[in-house]
Design a protein around this motif. Structure first.
Motif, mmCIF file in Angstrom:
data_model
loop_
_atom_site.group_PDB
_atom_site.id
_atom_site.type_symbol
_atom_site.label_atom_id
_atom_site.label_comp_id
_atom_site.label_asym_id
_atom_site.label_seq_id
_atom_site.Cartn_x
_atom_site.Cartn_y
_atom_site.Cartn_z
ATOM 1 N N PRO A 361 0.814 -1.227 0.000
ATOM 2 C CA PRO A 361 0.000 0.000 0.000
ATOM 3 C C PRO A 361 0.845 1.275 0.000
ATOM 4 O O PRO A 361 1.885 1.355 0.661
ATOM 5 C CB PRO A 361 -0.810 -0.121 1.294
ATOM 6 C CG PRO A 361 -0.851 -1.578 1.597
ATOM 7 C CD PRO A 361 0.458 -2.118 1.123
ATOM 8 N N LEU A 362 0.379 2.262 -0.741
ATOM 9 C CA LEU A 362 1.019 3.559 -0.728
ATOM 10 C C LEU A 362 0.884 4.184 0.662
ATOM 11 O O LEU A 362 -0.113 3.972 1.355
ATOM 12 C CB LEU A 362 0.402 4.476 -1.777
ATOM 13 C CG LEU A 362 0.589 4.051 -3.236
ATOM 14 C CD1 LEU A 362 -0.115 5.025 -4.171
ATOM 15 C CD2 LEU A 362 2.070 3.928 -3.603
ATOM 16 N N GLU A 363 1.877 4.917 1.055
ATOM 17 C CA GLU A 363 1.988 5.623 2.341
ATOM 18 C C GLU A 363 2.403 4.706 3.495
ATOM 19 O O GLU A 363 2.887 5.190 4.518
ATOM 20 C CB GLU A 363 0.694 6.370 2.721
ATOM 21 C CG GLU A 363 0.214 7.344 1.670
ATOM 22 C CD GLU A 363 1.239 8.413 1.310
ATOM 23 O OE1 GLU A 363 2.065 8.768 2.167
ATOM 24 O OE2 GLU A 363 1.222 8.888 0.162
ATOM 25 N N ALA A 364 2.182 3.395 3.387
ATOM 26 C CA ALA A 364 2.681 2.495 4.427
ATOM 27 C C ALA A 364 4.206 2.592 4.472
ATOM 28 O O ALA A 364 4.857 2.869 3.465
ATOM 29 C CB ALA A 364 2.247 1.066 4.139
ATOM 30 N N ILE A 365 4.776 2.359 5.647
ATOM 31 C CA ILE A 365 6.230 2.461 5.786
ATOM 32 C C ILE A 365 6.890 1.194 5.257
ATOM 33 O O ILE A 365 6.594 0.074 5.707
ATOM 34 C CB ILE A 365 6.622 2.691 7.251
ATOM 35 C CG1 ILE A 365 5.959 3.952 7.790
ATOM 36 C CG2 ILE A 365 8.147 2.783 7.387
ATOM 37 C CD1 ILE A 365 6.313 5.232 7.072
ATOM 38 N N VAL A 366 7.795 1.374 4.302
ATOM 39 C CA VAL A 366 8.527 0.257 3.708
ATOM 40 C C VAL A 366 10.018 0.546 3.802
ATOM 41 O O VAL A 366 10.445 1.681 4.004
ATOM 42 C CB VAL A 366 8.122 0.023 2.233
ATOM 43 C CG1 VAL A 366 6.668 -0.395 2.139
ATOM 44 C CG2 VAL A 366 8.387 1.273 1.379
ATOM 45 N N GLU A 367 10.811 -0.501 3.653
ATOM 46 C CA GLU A 367 12.263 -0.364 3.764
ATOM 47 C C GLU A 367 12.925 -0.700 2.436
ATOM 48 O O GLU A 367 12.700 -1.782 1.879
ATOM 49 C CB GLU A 367 12.814 -1.271 4.874
ATOM 50 C CG GLU A 367 14.284 -1.052 5.161
ATOM 51 C CD GLU A 367 14.721 -1.616 6.511
ATOM 52 O OE1 GLU A 367 15.837 -1.298 6.942
ATOM 53 O OE2 GLU A 367 13.947 -2.369 7.142
ATOM 54 N N THR A 368 13.698 0.242 1.923
ATOM 55 C CA THR A 368 14.500 0.032 0.717
ATOM 56 C C THR A 368 15.798 0.822 0.887
ATOM 57 O O THR A 368 15.963 1.579 1.835
ATOM 58 C CB THR A 368 13.798 0.546 -0.558
ATOM 59 O OG1 THR A 368 13.674 1.977 -0.486
ATOM 60 C CG2 THR A 368 12.430 -0.081 -0.749
ATOM 61 N N GLU A 390 5.521 -11.277 -0.426
ATOM 62 C CA GLU A 390 4.590 -10.149 -0.505
ATOM 63 C C GLU A 390 3.303 -10.441 0.270
ATOM 64 O O GLU A 390 2.781 -9.574 0.990
ATOM 65 C CB GLU A 390 4.264 -9.858 -1.964
ATOM 66 C CG GLU A 390 3.290 -8.714 -2.185
ATOM 67 C CD GLU A 390 2.824 -8.663 -3.622
ATOM 68 O OE1 GLU A 390 1.595 -8.659 -3.843
ATOM 69 O OE2 GLU A 390 3.680 -8.647 -4.524
ATOM 70 N N MET A 391 2.783 -11.651 0.155
ATOM 71 C CA MET A 391 1.548 -11.996 0.869
ATOM 72 C C MET A 391 1.763 -11.946 2.381
ATOM 73 O O MET A 391 0.901 -11.477 3.123
ATOM 74 C CB MET A 391 1.061 -13.383 0.434
ATOM 75 C CG MET A 391 0.570 -13.435 -1.005
ATOM 76 S SD MET A 391 -0.201 -15.022 -1.449
ATOM 77 C CE MET A 391 1.213 -16.119 -1.404
ATOM 78 N N LEU A 392 2.923 -12.430 2.838
ATOM 79 C CA LEU A 392 3.229 -12.381 4.267
ATOM 80 C C LEU A 392 3.391 -10.939 4.737
ATOM 81 O O LEU A 392 2.856 -10.543 5.782
ATOM 82 C CB LEU A 392 4.508 -13.167 4.539
ATOM 83 C CG LEU A 392 4.463 -14.674 4.311
ATOM 84 C CD1 LEU A 392 5.877 -15.252 4.322
ATOM 85 C CD2 LEU A 392 3.614 -15.363 5.362
ATOM 86 N N ALA A 393 4.131 -10.143 3.959
ATOM 87 C CA ALA A 393 4.384 -8.751 4.350
ATOM 88 C C ALA A 393 3.103 -7.932 4.357
ATOM 89 O O ALA A 393 2.899 -7.091 5.241
ATOM 90 C CB ALA A 393 5.410 -8.130 3.402
ATOM 91 N N ALA A 394 2.225 -8.186 3.379
ATOM 92 C CA ALA A 394 0.995 -7.401 3.277
ATOM 93 C C ALA A 394 0.127 -7.546 4.522
ATOM 94 O O ALA A 394 -0.520 -6.584 4.971
ATOM 95 C CB ALA A 394 0.211 -7.819 2.035
ATOM 96 N N ARG A 395 0.119 -8.724 5.092
ATOM 97 C CA ARG A 395 -0.665 -8.949 6.315
ATOM 98 C C ARG A 395 -0.132 -8.081 7.455
ATOM 99 O O ARG A 395 -0.912 -7.463 8.197
ATOM 100 C CB ARG A 395 -0.595 -10.427 6.697
ATOM 101 C CG ARG A 395 -1.409 -10.818 7.917
ATOM 102 C CD ARG A 395 -1.368 -12.325 8.086
ATOM 103 N NE ARG A 395 -2.122 -12.790 9.247
ATOM 104 C CZ ARG A 395 -2.250 -14.069 9.587
ATOM 105 N NH1 ARG A 395 -1.667 -15.012 8.835
ATOM 106 N NH2 ARG A 395 -2.955 -14.427 10.653
ATOM 107 N N HIS A 396 1.180 -7.992 7.569
ATOM 108 C CA HIS A 396 1.765 -7.187 8.634
ATOM 109 C C HIS A 396 1.599 -5.693 8.365
ATOM 110 O O HIS A 396 1.392 -4.913 9.303
ATOM 111 C CB HIS A 396 3.226 -7.555 8.818
ATOM 112 C CG HIS A 396 3.419 -8.898 9.443
ATOM 113 N ND1 HIS A 396 3.169 -9.138 10.772
ATOM 114 C CD2 HIS A 396 3.817 -10.082 8.909
ATOM 115 C CE1 HIS A 396 3.409 -10.408 11.044
ATOM 116 N NE2 HIS A 396 3.807 -11.005 9.938
ATOM 117 N N VAL A 397 1.704 -5.289 7.094
ATOM 118 C CA VAL A 397 1.461 -3.881 6.763
ATOM 119 C C VAL A 397 0.056 -3.479 7.184
ATOM 120 O O VAL A 397 -0.157 -2.412 7.778
ATOM 121 C CB VAL A 397 1.673 -3.623 5.262
ATOM 122 C CG1 VAL A 397 1.163 -2.240 4.873
ATOM 123 C CG2 VAL A 397 3.147 -3.761 4.892
#
Length: 447
Positions: A361-368, A390-397
């Motif tokens: 999702p846009l605006e969610a905090i991500v790490e790059t 991605e499916m695992l990360a999306a749940r936590h986001v």
């Protein structure tokens, strides 16, 4: 406009200035860097701890930096060029509840500061604190650059932006440095080449904090993913340890077996330690830490470590000693220097998603990775995670977004929904609700 008069008039505002960890690392690294000087203002709810760090700081280095304990957010922030946030949301007694109360229900956690029942409770405590900090930055230092070290990284950094959308904030985490070091050791182990600095291993990273992944890596001209595949196959069962450094010798060490297992499953290299990785997945690893060769860090250890550091602090103050002038391995000072126009740097940061991680999702905090130069932190577009990750990360986001919102609005129902949705909470709804209520009421009875 971001502007400083000269590089000998820099003001760093340190929120959490009584820290016995991150603050001491900053003191040490500043004492070794001759590019800048100025003032470090120290603010902490524990005023005495900040005052002790003032004494230690002013006995560190050659006097180019002046340390000053201050009593309010207004005083610490006014005139600040750089703001550092490194606080403990609550107490170690709170964290003891976060980590150990769920064990009554068969839920184990290795860290308890990012996800899982403990990470969610810590996040709910942190959000109001970060909301207050964000409002103070808006009012007293709106053009400053803000570096957050506090966990849960994603929830805390997201709160800063929710409260003050114009803030120039990002989160920093050193987990990826450990992955670079592991890859450097791998190059020696598999290829017989010496890697002098972990920065010489270039990594393409993306994900969310403590669940970040390397999808490409290289050393010189060598593609390291095929090498890692061989390395992983060789050490998957036994784990990898440096000679003479057993994973059993420290609660923070592991043999990387979880990382190897996840690489075999998803084809990308997990860029965090096993203790963090284990908490993002259902509890199979956490129920067999000895088998997977990592530790569940008890809060009793953290309390003993706190007491030891307090004794060291008192001794340093009494003896008028400064910190040891030894590089910490952190990149905070180099980041500050780059922001002030003293070079350029590429390193990993946590920022709102503007498309640098596809499909999250846009605006969610991500790490790059990001390119950092004078008054600019530019996230590097990093593509998509492997679909399974991605499916695992999306749940936590989704959970992190809910925790930030629930913490700001005091929405107990939304907070519980995030709690129930966490992969470690494998309870029926009634038991989950009882655990949630017990944890929340223990230290946040008015939520």
């Amino acid at each position: 406009m971001f502007y400083i008069s000269t590089l000998d008039q820099i003001k760093i505002a340190y929120i959490g200035g009584g820290s016995q960890g991150w603050a001491r690392s900053l003191m040490s690294d500043l004492s070794l860097d001759d590019r800048m000087s100025g003032t470090v203002a120290l603010y902490d709810l524990n005023v005495e701890a900040a005052q002790k760090n003032e004494i230690i700081g002013n006995n560190s280095g050659d006097g180019r930096w002046r340390y000053e304990a201050v009593s309010t957010l207004k005083k610490v922030l006014s005139g600040a060029d750089i703001v550092i946030i490194s606080i403990l949301p609550g107490t170690l007694d709170d964290m003891e509840t976060d980590v150990h109360l769920p064990e009554r229900y068969g839920i184990y956690q290795s860290v308890g500061d990012t996800v899982g029942p403990g990470g969610i409770m810590r996040g709910l405590r942190a959000v109001p604190m970060f909301a207050e900090i964000a409002r103070a930055i808006r009012d007293y230092a709106p053009e400053s650059w803000v570096i957050n070290y506090t966990n849960p990284m994603s929830v805390c950094t997201r709160t800063l932006y929710k409260v003050f959308p114009g803030i120039k904030a990002f989160g920093c985490c050193h987990e990826i440095f450990g992955t670079q070091k592991l890859l450097a050791e791998m190059v020696t182990d598999r290829l017989g080449l010496e890697v002098k600095r972990r920065e010489d291993v270039h990594v393409h990273v993306l994900g969310i904090n403590h669940f970040t992944w390397v999808t490409a890596a290289s050393y010189r001209h060598i593609d390291l993913l095929p090498v890692f595949r061989d390395f992983c196959a060789h050490y998957a069962e036994s784990g990898y340890e440096l000679e003479g450094e057993s994973w059993k010798d420290s609660v923070f060490r592991s043999a990387h077996r979880i990382g190897f297992d996840l690489f075999e499953a998803y084809g990308a290299i997990p860029a965090a330690g096993d203790r963090h990785l284990a908490e993002f997945l259902p509890g199979c690893y956490l129920k067999q830490p000895e088998t997977w060769k990592f530790h569940l860090t008890p809060i009793s250890f953290r309390k003993q470590d706190r007491d030891r550091k307090q004794k060291e602090t008192d001794h340093m103050v009494q003896q008028k000693q400064g910190v040891e002038r030894k590089a910490s391995g952190e990149e905070g000072v180099n980041i500050i220097a780059a922001l002030l126009g003293l070079g350029e740097l590429v390193t990993n940061v946590n920022l709102p998603n503007q498309g640098q991680v596809a499909h999250l999702p846009l605006e969610a905090i991500v790490e790059t990775n990001a390119f950092i130069t004078r008054n600019r932190v530019q996230p590097i577009v990093s593509g998509a995670l492997p679909k399974g990750v991605e499916m695992l990360a999306a749940r936590h986001v989704s959970n992190q977004e809910a925790v930030a919102e629930a913490g700001l609005t005091k929405d107990r129902g939304l907070a519980f929904q995030a709690f129930l949705n966490d992969p470690l909470v494998t309870l029926d709804r009634r038991d989950a609700e009882q655990l949630f209520d017990d944890m929340l009421s223990k230290h946040q009875p008015n939520f």
